[in-house]
Design an enzyme around this catalytic site. Structure first.
Site, mmCIF file in Angstrom:
data_model
loop_
_atom_site.group_PDB
_atom_site.id
_atom_site.type_symbol
_atom_site.label_atom_id
_atom_site.label_comp_id
_atom_site.label_asym_id
_atom_site.label_seq_id
_atom_site.Cartn_x
_atom_site.Cartn_y
_atom_site.Cartn_z
ATOM 1 N N TYR A 180 49.923 -28.664 -6.689
ATOM 2 C CA TYR A 180 49.597 -29.278 -7.983
ATOM 3 C C TYR A 180 50.854 -29.870 -8.639
ATOM 4 O O TYR A 180 50.835 -31.001 -9.140
ATOM 5 C CB TYR A 180 48.967 -28.196 -8.866
ATOM 6 C CG TYR A 180 48.437 -28.680 -10.190
ATOM 7 C CD1 TYR A 180 47.270 -29.435 -10.261
ATOM 8 C CD2 TYR A 180 49.089 -28.360 -11.379
ATOM 9 C CE1 TYR A 180 46.770 -29.866 -11.486
ATOM 10 C CE2 TYR A 180 48.595 -28.783 -12.601
ATOM 11 C CZ TYR A 180 47.434 -29.534 -12.649
ATOM 12 O OH TYR A 180 46.944 -29.967 -13.867
HETATM 13 P P1 NAD Z 1 37.917 -29.812 -15.257
HETATM 14 O O1 NAD Z 1 37.854 -29.034 -13.999
HETATM 15 O O2 NAD Z 1 37.305 -29.241 -16.489
HETATM 16 O O3 NAD Z 1 37.320 -31.271 -15.033
HETATM 17 C C1 NAD Z 1 37.749 -32.070 -13.951
HETATM 18 C C2 NAD Z 1 36.648 -33.086 -13.635
HETATM 19 O O4 NAD Z 1 37.125 -33.884 -12.531
HETATM 20 C C3 NAD Z 1 35.335 -32.439 -13.167
HETATM 21 O O5 NAD Z 1 34.230 -32.987 -13.871
HETATM 22 C C4 NAD Z 1 35.260 -32.763 -11.678
HETATM 23 O O6 NAD Z 1 33.941 -32.910 -11.177
HETATM 24 C C5 NAD Z 1 36.046 -34.070 -11.624
HETATM 25 N N1 NAD Z 1 36.576 -34.331 -10.278
HETATM 26 C C6 NAD Z 1 37.290 -33.483 -9.487
HETATM 27 N N2 NAD Z 1 37.549 -34.052 -8.313
HETATM 28 C C7 NAD Z 1 36.992 -35.295 -8.339
HETATM 29 C C8 NAD Z 1 36.911 -36.363 -7.411
HETATM 30 N N3 NAD Z 1 37.450 -36.264 -6.194
HETATM 31 N N4 NAD Z 1 36.277 -37.499 -7.785
HETATM 32 C C9 NAD Z 1 35.714 -37.604 -9.009
HETATM 33 N N5 NAD Z 1 35.731 -36.612 -9.926
HETATM 34 C C10 NAD Z 1 36.375 -35.475 -9.600
HETATM 35 O O7 NAD Z 1 39.484 -30.097 -15.503
HETATM 36 P P2 NAD Z 1 40.316 -30.465 -16.828
HETATM 37 O O8 NAD Z 1 41.055 -29.266 -17.256
HETATM 38 O O9 NAD Z 1 39.468 -31.187 -17.807
HETATM 39 O O10 NAD Z 1 41.399 -31.428 -16.184
HETATM 40 C C11 NAD Z 1 41.395 -32.830 -16.340
HETATM 41 C C12 NAD Z 1 42.746 -33.345 -15.904
HETATM 42 O O11 NAD Z 1 43.772 -32.787 -16.733
HETATM 43 C C13 NAD Z 1 43.126 -32.984 -14.466
HETATM 44 O O12 NAD Z 1 43.803 -34.068 -13.870
HETATM 45 C C14 NAD Z 1 44.069 -31.818 -14.657
HETATM 46 O O13 NAD Z 1 44.977 -31.673 -13.583
HETATM 47 C C15 NAD Z 1 44.787 -32.227 -15.934
HETATM 48 N N6 NAD Z 1 45.412 -31.118 -16.641
HETATM 49 C C16 NAD Z 1 44.675 -30.065 -17.052
HETATM 50 C C17 NAD Z 1 45.302 -29.013 -17.705
HETATM 51 C C18 NAD Z 1 44.534 -27.816 -18.176
HETATM 52 O O14 NAD Z 1 45.190 -26.805 -18.472
HETATM 53 N N7 NAD Z 1 43.213 -27.868 -18.297
HETATM 54 C C19 NAD Z 1 46.691 -29.071 -17.937
HETATM 55 C C20 NAD Z 1 47.396 -30.169 -17.497
HETATM 56 C C21 NAD Z 1 46.752 -31.195 -16.855
#
Ligand code: NAD
Length: 247
Positions: free
Chosen positions: A154
């Protein structure tokens, strides 16, 4: 809520069916944009589109070049040309030391979190450049700046997103297309189900504000970066970490 003017704009938000992406769709449509929710979870995308006025659901796996091209065509048919791309789809992968990771899982994280960003940019940027206007916001992570232990896949993918953003920002600098990324620390969403409680505790303990970020806080920064008000900043990395990173 401050008003950001996105009237008449059309956005794609990958991974917009839940979590941070869904909050971004809500904020962009509240600001006047129409929004295509690109997600591989079709049922969740349809549910989100039903709840967010001005949005449409499109099923797509962002790691599949042909599926991404089909999603571009389907989106153009539904709402016309796209001005805003938010590359948000991502997975965390499991919490393990590098030498405990299976190659398949390591590759899967890189495929979704980095290669998927490349594919969506590659598909949508040329149209923005031709029309002389576009905004791209990539959702990276604090892990890409600092490197979180037990998250080498990641951290590497998100560092890649930061590098891609800096490079692409310069490539588009004279085109009217602006490309930036944000680097959130931990925000309470479904993604946390993929990682261990110890890892969540570690990430929370590193935040000087002593709390999780909120999806709405991420959406608010993304809305500004998606707007015409963001006009002299490109290739930038915007912190969202409650004080963990001050750079
Ligand atoms: P989440 O798991 O709640 O949502 C992620 C969404 O992405 C889901 O709806 C999933 O179906 C979709 N997805 C995954 N793989 C996919 C693919 N191959 N094609 C299309 N859709 C796909 O995650 P989140 O926490 O809302 O994260 C969103 C973004 O923010 C991500 O890139 C994550 O790395 C980043 N992020 C999250 C956090 C955190 O703590 N939540 C922190 C830093 C960065």
């Amino acid at each position: 809520m401050n008003r950001i003017d996105l009237e008449g704009r059309k956005a794609v938000v990958t991974g917009g069916a839940r979590g941070i992406g869904r909050a971004i769709c809500q904020r962009l449509t509240d600001s006047g944009a129409r929004c295509a929710i690109w997600d591989r979870d079709e049922a969740a995308a349809v549910e989100a589109a039903g709840a967010i006025a001005g949005s449409e659901a499109i099923r797509v796996d962002v790691t599949d070049p042909r599926a991404v091209d089909s999603a571009v065509a389907a989106t153009a048919e539904l709402m016309g040309e796209i001005d805003i791309l938010v590359n948000n789809a991502g997975i965390a992968g499991s919490s393990r030391k590098l030498w405990e990771c299976e190659p398949e899982e390591w590759q899967e994280v890189l495929q979704i979190d980095l290669f998927g960003v490349f594919l969506c940019c590659r598909a949508l940027l040329p149209g923005m450049i031709t029309r002389g206007y576009g905004r791209v916001v990539n959702i990276a992570s604090i892990a890409g700046k600092e490197g979180n232990p037990n998250a080498s896949h990641y951290s590497a993918a998100k560092a890649g997103v930061i590098g891609l953003t800096k490079s692409l920002g310069k490539e588009c600098a004279e085109s009217g297309v602006i490309v930036n990324c944000v680097t959130p620390a931990v925000i309470e969403t479904d993604i946390l189900k993929q990682i261990s409680d110890e890892h969540v505790d570690y990430m929370l303990s590193r935040i000087p504000m002593g709390r999780f970020g909120l999806t709405e806080e991420a959406a608010s920064l993304v809305a500004w970066l998606s707007s015409g008000d963001c006009s002299f900043t490109t290739g930038g990395v915007f912190d969202l970490s409650g004080g963990r990173a001050t750079y």
